[in-house]
Write an enzyme that holds these catalytic residues in place. Structure first.
Site, short mmCIF file in Angstrom:
data_model
loop_
_atom_site.label_atom_id
_atom_site.label_comp_id
_atom_site.label_asym_id
_atom_site.label_seq_id
_atom_site.Cartn_x
_atom_site.Cartn_y
_atom_site.Cartn_z
N GLY A 192 10.24 3.47 5.37
CA GLY A 192 8.93 3.29 5.96
C GLY A 192 9.03 3.23 7.47
O GLY A 192 10.10 2.99 8.04
N GLY A 231 6.69 1.72 10.70
CA GLY A 231 5.48 1.04 11.14
C GLY A 231 5.44 1.05 12.64
O GLY A 231 6.31 1.62 13.31
N ASP A 246 -4.07 -8.33 9.31
CA ASP A 246 -3.92 -6.90 9.08
C ASP A 246 -3.86 -6.60 7.58
O ASP A 246 -2.95 -5.94 7.10
CB ASP A 246 -2.65 -6.41 9.80
CG ASP A 246 -2.61 -4.91 9.94
OD1 ASP A 246 -3.60 -4.25 9.54
OD2 ASP A 246 -1.59 -4.39 10.42
P1 ATP Z 1 2.21 -1.76 10.62
O1 ATP Z 1 2.01 -2.82 11.59
O2 ATP Z 1 1.72 -0.42 11.06
O3 ATP Z 1 1.69 -2.15 9.25
P2 ATP Z 1 4.97 -2.42 10.56
O4 ATP Z 1 5.82 -2.02 11.72
O5 ATP Z 1 4.54 -3.84 10.50
O6 ATP Z 1 3.73 -1.48 10.45
P3 ATP Z 1 5.52 -2.47 7.78
O7 ATP Z 1 4.08 -2.34 7.44
O8 ATP Z 1 6.15 -3.77 7.54
O9 ATP Z 1 5.77 -2.02 9.26
O10 ATP Z 1 6.33 -1.37 6.98
C1 ATP Z 1 6.01 0.01 7.02
C2 ATP Z 1 6.19 0.60 5.61
O11 ATP Z 1 7.55 0.40 5.17
C3 ATP Z 1 5.33 -0.07 4.52
O12 ATP Z 1 4.04 0.47 4.44
C4 ATP Z 1 6.16 0.24 3.27
O13 ATP Z 1 5.89 1.52 2.80
C5 ATP Z 1 7.58 0.16 3.79
N1 ATP Z 1 8.14 -1.20 3.54
C6 ATP Z 1 8.03 -2.27 4.35
N2 ATP Z 1 8.65 -3.36 3.83
C7 ATP Z 1 9.15 -2.96 2.63
C8 ATP Z 1 9.87 -3.62 1.57
N3 ATP Z 1 10.19 -4.91 1.65
N4 ATP Z 1 10.20 -2.91 0.48
C9 ATP Z 1 9.87 -1.60 0.38
N5 ATP Z 1 9.18 -0.92 1.33
C10 ATP Z 1 8.82 -1.58 2.45
#
Ligand code: ATP
Length: 486
Positions: free
Chosen positions: A225, A227, A340
């Site tokens: 993933g 983000g 969020d």
């Molecule tokens: P945003 O703020 O845009 O939501 P972020 O940087 O906080 O992004 P996350 O939302 O935590 O990132 O993670 C991005 C993607 O990675 C998630 O939508 C998911 O598909 C995958 N992902 C995150 N954590 C996990 C996990 N523990 N197990 C499996 N997949 C995960």
């Protein structure tokens, strides 16, 4: 507890070489083995799941093995088991998670007993492809004064039978045996217990592992993933344990202290509906967050993958919403605001159970960086009007987002308010224009969504109220029948 074995076998077991009657298991003994009479196990328990050692003092066990509990340490139990060591029996000793074992003869040890559940989850579990006609489980309904139910898969439907008499292991086992032989009063004969895929989460990486871990103890695998704040990798900790690793991009040092304080708070958040934060790496760059790995990815992706044929049962969709509300009730009770909430931040287990992610630490990271702009990365269409007025995020602004999330679920991951550009949408919010879910939205859910989108935040329901409302949208199935044990 546990001493009978040692009294009988002191000559072999090293425990009481000092003649003491007290069982004191030193770290050196854990994970070790010695010869013993096989009938010696006391305080008999059974393992409910396979467990693969994560650190050296752990014990490898397979589901269904008989073990003896010697002591408990928080979430961990020091256990021993008798193993056939090539003609001679050996006792092996080590740690396993306490939630992976149950006392023999107790309800918790029965493969068909699933504990406390809600009916939509029962249905979801039984209708999985791994189950067949006659697959069954016994469960307890929290909302209905702990009444026990026997639920049985019958083709593509699930029948629930309320068990009228006092339930205990003996009479429930007798009941299961009887109806395994012939259907009798049931829709069909009981065949196999429902498949259990998810194991209980363990809240730490291992028994004696610090919160801060070395980056070098992690091995990165596939990128799963991406983000705004970094990349998420499938990984292995200590060459033993599957985890998800989120590598944070450019976290400056002034955030570090706050980041660690927030991590401390997150350490205290334990709920089956929240992603478990297991460890952090903050001694050097890159900073990492280590969480449990969610094998089915995020809910948004899952819904999208079914959006062409739209074949998901409404009770499954409703079940997602109920589970998310359940996690949010827990955060609400602790005055923890998510900020969020959307389907991309809900992750799925193998069994399609929802866990909310991206709370706590993410909130902290975002608070510095989220300026309200029409940038596609800022989730404008999930944001409550008061955020545009004075940037005040509260649990009630999460409730607004939850209403939007409900529309995502029902539209199989559709973009919210697709006919409005972000700036038009914000203009509508500022002018207090009433916004509505899509025209073909189910009536009972439409009413819930509209309550979430009340412009006056205090008039919005709480998550606890939302959970109840959602449960009532799917009343205890009309197919409930009464089954008497006597
Ligand atoms: P945003 O703020 O845009 O939501 P972020 O940087 O906080 O992004 P996350 O939302 O935590 O990132 O993670 C991005 C993607 O990675 C998630 O939508 C998911 O598909 C995958 N992902 C995150 N954590 C996990 C996990 N523990 N197990 C499996 N997949 C995960």
């Amino acid at each position: 507890m546990g001493t009978a074995l040692c009294k009988r076998h002191c000559a072999f077991c090293q425990h009481h070489s000092d003649g003491s009657n007290e069982r004191t298991s030193t770290p050196q003994q854990a994970g070790s083995s010695f010869y013993v009479n096989p009938s010696a196990l006391q305080n008999r328990h059974v393992t409910l799941y396979n467990y693969k050692p994560r650190i050296s003092k752990d014990l490898m066990v397979k589901e269904g093995e008989e073990i003896e509990i010697l002591s408990r340490e928080g979430e961990w139990a020091l256990v021993q088991k008798v193993e056939d060591g090539g003609g001679e029996n050996q006792v092996k000793e080590g740690y396993v998670p306490s939630s992976f074992v149950a006392e023999i003869g107790s309800l918790a040890a029965a493969r068909w007993f699933f504990g406390s559940m809600i009916h939509v989850d029962v249905k979801r579990c039984l209708l999985r492809a791994e189950n067949q006609n006659g697959s069954f489980l016994v469960w307890q309904n929290k909302e209905m004064n702990d009444i026990y139910f026997l639920s049985v898969r019958y083709g593509d439907i699930v029948k629930h039978y309320e068990i009228k008499d006092k339930a205990n292991f003996q009479n429930l086992s007798r009941l299961i045996n009887n109806y395994s032989n012939e259907a009798g009063y049931l829709c069909t004969r009981l065949t196999e217990p429902c498949v259990k895929l998810d194991r209980p989460s363990i809240s730490t990486l291992a028994r004696v592992v610090e919160w801060e871990i070395q980056y070098s103890s992690l091995q990165k695998g596939d990128l799963i993933g991406q983000g705004q704040f970094g990349e998420v990798w499938k990984g292995i900790w200590n060459c033993t344990t599957e985890v998800a690793i989120k590598e944070l991009k450019g976290v400056d040092s002034k955030l570090k202290k706050e980041f660690l304080e927030e991590a401390e708070i997150m350490k205290q958040l334990h709920h089956e509906r929240l992603i478990k934060l297991l460890a952090v790496c903050t001694d050097s760059e890159p900073f990492c967050i280590v969480t449990e790995l969610m094998t089915k990815g995020n809910l948004h992706k899952y819904l999208k993958s079914h959006s062409e044929i739209r074949n998901l049962d409404i009770s499954l969709l409703n079940g997602f919403a109920i589970q998310i509300a359940e996690g949010m009730v827990y955060l609400e009770e602790r005055c923890c605001v998510h900020r969020d909430l959307r389907t991309e931040n809900v992750l799925l287990t193998e069994m399609l159970c929802c866990k909310i992610s991206d709370f706590g630490l993410a909130r902290l990271l975002k608070s510095d960086r989220y300026s309200i702009s029409y940038d596609a990365k800022v989730p404008i269409k999930w944001m409550a009007p008061e955020i545009f007025h004075d940037q005040s995020y509260t649990t009630k602004s999460d409730v607004w987002s939850f209403g939007v999330l409900l529309t995502e679920i029902i539209t199989y991951g559709g973009v919210p308010f697709p006919d409005k550009k972000s700036h038009e949408f914000v203009k509508d919010l500022m002018e207090e224009v009433t916004i509505s879910p899509p025209a073909d939205f189910p009536d009972d859910l439409r009413d819930i969504v509209l309550q979430c989108w009340n412009h006056s935040s205090e008039k919005r329901p709480t998550f606890e109220e939302l959970q109840t409302m959602l449960m009532n949208c799917n009343p205890m199935l009309k197919t409930v029948e009464f089954l008497s044990l006597t």
